[in-house]
Design an enzyme around this catalytic site. Structure first.
Site, PDB file in Angstrom:
ATOM      1  N   GLU A 219     -51.898  69.362  30.125  1.00 19.06           N
ATOM      2  CA  GLU A 219     -52.596  68.580  30.947  1.00 19.06           C
ATOM      3  C   GLU A 219     -51.711  67.144  30.892  1.00 19.06           C
ATOM      4  O   GLU A 219     -52.424  66.251  30.092  1.00 19.06           O
ATOM      5  CB  GLU A 219     -54.059  68.282  30.682  1.00 19.06           C
TER       6      GLU A 219
ATOM      7  N   GLU B 180     -57.301  76.615  33.547  1.00 22.43           N
ATOM      8  CA  GLU B 180     -58.527  76.114  32.586  1.00 22.43           C
ATOM      9  C   GLU B 180     -59.652  75.698  33.387  1.00 22.43           C
ATOM     10  O   GLU B 180     -59.186  74.786  34.413  1.00 22.43           O
ATOM     11  CB  GLU B 180     -57.995  75.272  31.618  1.00 22.43           C
TER      12      GLU B 180
END
Length: 344
Positions: A173, A265
């Site tokens: 991320e 995710e």
């Protein structure tokens, strides 16, 4: 998103009944007949789709571990049995945090590289695809870890290059960093992997915590007009349905029509991985991903206290993981989605 999470260290590693890990040049054991990885084989990108060895567009569904530095106590044969036979997952994402402050890879590169090898071998014995997640999170600029990432992925790719079920995710991320810098990082890492493993799928996160910049109020065109120079490559997208609403559904719809996207995710709750679930909002994402055959992994297959962990606290100290008796509401809901999904 996951940047807000912090958890207490839980438990210690539990020994698995594993055979020795393979070394470079060792023959790879056959995948179990009928398993997801045996049926679909080497994955490849076809246009904006993920395709199997026969060029058929497919959607993989499965689960992510929690950080393996905290929750390796879940890593036992019955846990794998549940994921494979009860949940009927296609893929497991192995979340290996990097930062020393999180107790991750930086604290002991040898230990964590070997631990990743063991997860890959166990997933292979089960016939699951395994997503090797370089869980870079804080600092958010993946370039901080370029040298370490090259060392790690070179060894992983060299050892497992003959497997057809491995996927490399080189940046979890990215946040607080421009897309151009993420792209530069990706284009440094990809050749390192390709030198060892020319065929397997590679994924990278995008800016704004893997939202194509949307969480930073940037237009996805920043990414779409400046694509990573690579083949057999996909971009990741993350969402948490309680916080990420219809505008995120629209962004996912838009970008997945332009570039190949893998939702590596997502959660049914808040971006912290905690708080109330919003199953109705999640269903909008699920419906879109089903329609467009966007593969996904849910956060997460552990017994963390937060609502996003599918098992009730304490489950990983035992041996009962199948069925719904040990599941939280998110676990019951997500298990049903995984189990009822179309067969590739």
């Amino acid at each position: 998103m996951a940047w807000q999470r912090s958890v207490a260290a839980l438990g210690v590693a539990v020994a698995l009944p594993l055979t020795g890990v393979t070394t470079a040049g060792t023959a790879v054991a056959a995948l179990p007949a009928g398993s997801p990885a045996a049926v679909n084989g080497q994955l490849k990108v076809c246009g904006v789709q993920l395709c199997n060895k026969n060029g058929k567009a497919i959607q993989l569904r499965g689960m992510s571990t929690h950080g393996i530095q905290w929750f390796n106590g879940c890593n036992k044969s019955q846990w794998w049995d549940a994921l494979t036979n009860d949940w009927k997952a296609d893929i497991v994402r192995v979340a290996m945090y990097i930062a020393a402050k999180d107790g991750g890879y930086e604290t002991n590169p040898r230990k964590f590289t070997d631990l990743m090898h063991s997860y890959i071998e166990e997933a292979t014995r089960r016939g699951l695809y395994v997503l090797v997640d370089w869980h870079q999170l804080d600092p958010g600029d993946p370039n901080v870890y370029t040298a370490k990432a090259k060392t790690f992925f070179k060894e992983i790719a060299a050892r497992h290059k003959d497997k057809t079920n491995i996927i490399y995710d080189i940046a979890n991320e990215p946040n607080g960093v421009s897309w151009s810098k993420i792209k530069s990082y990706a284009e440094q890492l990809i050749p390192v992997i390709r030198a060892e493993d020319p065929d397997s799928l590679i994924i990278s996160g995008t800016n704004g915590w893997s939202t194509f910049g949307h969480s930073d109020k940037q237009d996805p065109s920043v990414v779409l007009n400046n694509k990573v120079n690579a083949t057999n490559f996909m971009y990741s997208f993350h969402f948490y349905a309680k916080d990420h609403r219809d505008d995120y559904v629209s962004v996912l719809d838009r970008v997945s029509s332009k570039v190949p996207v893998f939702v590596t995710e997502f959660g049914t709750q808040e971006a912290t991985g905690d708080g109330p679930n919003d199953f109705a909002m999640t269903q909008k994402f699920i419906d879109l991903m089903k329609r467009k055959k966007i593969s996904w992994a849910n956060w997460n297959f552990s017994d963390d206290k937060r609502s996003g962990a599918v098992f009730q606290q304490g489950t990983c100290s035992g041996t009962s993981f199948s069925g719904t008796g040990k599941l939280k509401p998110a676990g019951v809901w997500v298990r049903d989605i995984v189990r009822s999904a179309d067969q590739w």
